[in-house]
Design a protein around this motif. Structure first.
Motif, short mmCIF file in Angstrom:
data_model
loop_
_atom_site.label_atom_id
_atom_site.label_comp_id
_atom_site.label_asym_id
_atom_site.label_seq_id
_atom_site.Cartn_x
_atom_site.Cartn_y
_atom_site.Cartn_z
N LYS A 51 0.82 -1.22 0.00
CA LYS A 51 0.00 0.00 0.00
C LYS A 51 0.85 1.26 0.00
O LYS A 51 0.34 2.36 -0.27
N PHE A 52 2.14 1.14 0.30
CA PHE A 52 3.03 2.30 0.29
C PHE A 52 3.56 2.63 -1.10
O PHE A 52 4.16 3.68 -1.30
N GLN A 55 3.73 6.20 -2.77
CA GLN A 55 3.50 7.17 -1.72
C GLN A 55 4.82 7.78 -1.25
O GLN A 55 5.82 7.08 -1.15
N SER A 56 4.80 9.06 -0.94
CA SER A 56 5.99 9.71 -0.38
C SER A 56 6.21 9.22 1.04
O SER A 56 5.31 8.63 1.66
N LEU A 58 6.36 11.04 3.68
CA LEU A 58 5.39 11.74 4.53
C LEU A 58 4.02 11.07 4.46
O LEU A 58 3.37 10.86 5.50
N GLU A 59 3.58 10.71 3.28
CA GLU A 59 2.27 10.06 3.14
C GLU A 59 2.26 8.69 3.81
O GLU A 59 1.27 8.29 4.43
N ARG A 60 3.35 7.96 3.71
CA ARG A 60 3.44 6.66 4.38
C ARG A 60 3.29 6.81 5.89
O ARG A 60 2.57 6.05 6.54
N HIS A 61 3.97 7.81 6.44
CA HIS A 61 3.87 8.06 7.88
C HIS A 61 2.44 8.46 8.25
O HIS A 61 1.92 8.01 9.28
N ARG A 62 1.82 9.27 7.41
CA ARG A 62 0.43 9.66 7.67
C ARG A 62 -0.48 8.44 7.66
O ARG A 62 -1.42 8.34 8.46
N MET A 63 -0.22 7.50 6.77
CA MET A 63 -1.02 6.28 6.71
C MET A 63 -0.88 5.46 7.99
O MET A 63 -1.86 4.92 8.51
#
Length: 90
Positions: A51-52, A55-56, A58-63
């Protein structure tokens, strides 16, 4: 396995369907830290999920934070995250 680690694991597995997931309780390293005084823990997460892909960082951490959002108010004081795709896994 502690109840906190199991709760984190359950949310990450449900939300992100990882192919690999390691969670470490590092709370013992933060004894005396003001944030730890409330009882919430410090954890390190290494998660590999398709799912990563695309994704950047930052977006991975947000997820990851979105998956454990409810625990951030009660059980988790600090969360260290390493989030990779299966292709990036080292």
């Amino acid at each position: 396995m502690s109840d906190r680690i199991q709760a984190i694991r359950d949310r990450l597995e449900t939300g992100l369907e990882p192919v690999s997931l390691d969670i470490t309780d590092e709370s013992h390293l933060h004894i005396g830290h003001p944030g730890a005084a409330g009882g919430a823990g410090h954890f390190s997460v290494r998660i590999v999920s398709p799912k990563f892909s695309g994704q950047s960082l930052l977006e991975r951490h947000r997820m990851v934070y979105a998956a454990v959002e409810d625990l951030m108010q009660t059980e988790i004081h600090a969360l260290s995250i390493k989030a990779d795709t299966p292709e990036e896994e080292s």
